[in-house]
Enzyme design. Structure first.
Site, mmCIF file in Angstrom:
data_model
loop_
_atom_site.group_PDB
_atom_site.id
_atom_site.type_symbol
_atom_site.label_atom_id
_atom_site.label_comp_id
_atom_site.label_asym_id
_atom_site.label_seq_id
_atom_site.Cartn_x
_atom_site.Cartn_y
_atom_site.Cartn_z
ATOM 1 N N LYS A 1 0.810 -1.231 0.000
ATOM 2 C CA LYS A 1 0.000 0.000 0.000
ATOM 3 C C LYS A 1 0.835 1.269 0.000
ATOM 4 O O LYS A 1 0.433 2.295 0.554
ATOM 5 C CB LYS A 1 -0.962 0.004 1.194
ATOM 6 C CG LYS A 1 -1.941 -1.164 1.214
ATOM 7 C CD LYS A 1 -2.877 -1.081 2.411
ATOM 8 C CE LYS A 1 -3.897 -2.208 2.381
ATOM 9 N NZ LYS A 1 -3.313 -3.520 2.630
ATOM 10 N N ASP B 1 -8.908 -5.100 -2.373
ATOM 11 C CA ASP B 1 -8.554 -4.088 -1.388
ATOM 12 C C ASP B 1 -8.279 -2.779 -2.121
ATOM 13 O O ASP B 1 -7.269 -2.665 -2.817
ATOM 14 C CB ASP B 1 -7.310 -4.533 -0.609
ATOM 15 C CG ASP B 1 -6.976 -3.597 0.541
ATOM 16 O OD1 ASP B 1 -7.504 -2.465 0.564
ATOM 17 O OD2 ASP B 1 -6.190 -3.990 1.423
#
Length: 562
Positions: free
Chosen positions: A372, A448
């Protein structure tokens, strides 16, 4: 302290209007003394222990002297009063508020409008409300008097909000009660945020904690995408106008030119813990141990015990002083694999610590993974699925469908996606808008969304091939899965089913997730082709003004200015 204000309907000259009622501030335990909260807490804490010590000392003397305990003097009476007062204060948890709501028996009616309050009207000031500050009408989602009592308990702090599902055994009811408590505590309405029509049991312990509803995102279908000889209708969840239409135009141009083709270069999820040693020499010794091919088979057996799908592929290490960052890469079947690889890494760390007891595990993730976050290691080494997708677009299709020319597209790509991104110091952002398409497909298929950061790493290349056009996208970090996480929710599962990649593939584990990554890359290819064509033809602003502008919340004067 400012007064709290609540809005209620009233009648005036036969018309209903909204008024604000200024209420006195709620009484708090910390209001016992006109002092700052920390001084008030200190005072009553000291008073409590002082009175307890004094009374126990006096009563011990009375027992020794055979004096009746109920015979007390003035000092003991004062101590008892101080003890009771400090004890009551401490029951308030040192000044933390308890908010008590009055019952319906204490409601007061004003101009045919009910004001729920346990106090008389002379304590209020009736004020007009500005139209912009009025919350929409709210209807309670509670089904019974018992639910009302639970809401009051949540507000009072007696029942923690996070424990409602466990205590009630009904996830939908828990969400309704929590929602009502939030509205009362904040004084703001959640009208417009849907509660009904969602399976709250499906997210318990998996996707979301303490739910109060769900957000609606429209899903559009673009396609068909002709990829590797197979047609796909691609679901895209987005609130950006033009995105689905633009991607659909790219699909059309690719389809009319014979379709796109993809290559899966690599499939490996990564996790990199950070461990510390007493010295840099010890850290280097463990690095050599982990990277020694002679030890790989033993380490892979330990790693692979975490799952029947986890397969360790490689271990690469970086060292900073006496800190070591081993980066584990493994295949994870049809799951995105973060939890799977983390469990495998933990198994290896436990084993290595038994071999090197002076190793100190600082964290299971040391950011060398890198999850991320935009990072050079992901851009160079890859993370997840590394896919390259390409298509040859005929010159007449470029002119008739995309409304531009091959020469204009080649020049724009060089100056924008390559030179322009380099000037900006971009990391993995050598593209027009890959993240737009990645995010839309991710949300629709239950991925996600935060992993859009590295999954959108992409370099778009456009070159002339004779009179025709060759376009390609190289994406080294597509992190997707078809099992686990949000993929099991009904809406997202339906979108995966539309693509033919729902769930796990028992015959070829991992092939569904790999195919989804190919579809993502093919969709990005179409999005890049269409947007670049719009920019080259000068159509970008015009199309967005037409499709990506709403006049719903704009007044007449603003519309004229447009």
């Amino acid at each position: 302290m400012e007064d709290l204000r609540r809005r209620f309907p009233t009648k005036k000259n036969g018309e209903i209007s909204n008024v604000a009622v200024a209420l006195p501030p709620p009484r708090k335990a910390s209001d016992a003394l006109p002092l700052p909260l920390y001084l008030t807490n200190t005072f009553f804490l000291a008073l409590f222990f002082a009175t307890v010590y004094f009374l126990l000392s006096r009563w011990r003397e009375k027992i020794r002297n055979s004096t009746p305990l109920h015979v007390v003097d003035l000092s003991e009476i004062c101590s008892l009063i101080g003890f009771v007062a400090s004890f009551i204060y401490l029951l308030g948890f040192c000044g933390i508020d308890f908010i008590f709501r009055s019952s319906s028996d204490d409601d007061v009616w004003v101009n045919d409008g009910m004001i729920p309050c346990g106090q008389s009207l002379d304590c209020r000031e009736i004020l007009p409300i500005k139209p912009n500050s009025v919350d929409p009408p709210r209807v309670s989602d509670l089904d019974s008097v018992e639910d009302e009592e639970i809401v009051k308990s949540v507000i009072d702090g007696i029942i923690p909000s996070y424990s409602l599902e466990t205590k009630l055994g009904d996830c939908k009811r828990a969400a309704a009660i929590r929602r009502e408590a939030v509205q009362r505590i904040t004084g703001k309405s959640l009208t417009g945020l849907p509660l009904e029509g969602f399976d709250y049991n499906s997210i318990l312990g998996q996707c979301c904690e303490m739910p109060v509803g769900y957000v609606q995102i429209p899903v559009g279908i673009a396609g068909p995408l002709l990829l590797d000889g197979i047609e796909y209708s691609v679901p895209m969840a987005t609130t950006e106008g033009c995105l689905v239409a633009s991607t659909n135009r790219g699909f059309k141009a690719i389809h009319l030119s014979g379709g796109a083709f993809s290559v899966l270069m690599k499939d490996a999820m990564t996790r990199a813990p950070v461990v510390r040693f007493p010295s840099a020499r010890r850290a280097a010794l463990v690095m050599f141990y982990l990277q020694d091919p002679a030890n790989f088979e033993r380490l892979s057996l330990i790693f692979n015990k975490s799952s029947r799908f986890a397969r360790l592929q490689s271990i690469t290490c970086k060292i900073a002083g006496r800190n070591l960052y081993p980066r584990f890469s493994c295949s994870t079947g049809d799951a995105m694999g973060m939890n799977m690889v983390s469990k495998g890494v933990q198994n290896v760390l436990d084993f290595v610590k038994s071999e090197f007891p002076d190793m100190d595990v600082i964290g299971i993730s040391g950011n060398y993974c890198s999850d991320k976050k935009a990072s050079a290691v992901n851009w160079i080494e890859g993370r997840g699925k590394h896919v390259v997708c390409e298509a040859f677009i005929k010159a007449e299709i470029v002119e008739k469908v995309l409304k531009t020319s091959v020469e204009a597209l080649v020049e724009l790509n060089t100056l924008k996606n390559l030179a322009g991104s380099a000037m900006a110091g971009s990391l993995g952002g050598f593209n027009a808008h890959a993240s737009n398409i990645v995010s839309a497909v991710f949300i629709a298929t239950g991925q996600d969304p935060a992993q859009n950061v590295e999954s959108s790493h992409c370099i778009t290349l456009i070159e002339a091939e004779g009179n025709d056009l060759h376009i390609s996208v190289s994406m080294p970090c597509i992190e997707v899965g078809t099992v686990g996480g949000g993929t099991q929710l009904a809406s997202q599962s339906a979108c995966l089913n539309l693509l033919g990649v729902k769930g796990s593939n028992n015959e070829e584990p991992g092939s569904n997730a790999q195919q989804l990554a190919r579809i993502v890359a093919g969709s990005v290819l179409a999005g890049e082709l269409s947007l670049m064509s719009a920019i080259a033809a000068g159509q970008l602003v015009k199309s967005h003004m037409k499709y990506n502008r709403s006049s719903r919340d704009i007044g007449p004067s603003s519309q004229v200015n447009r």
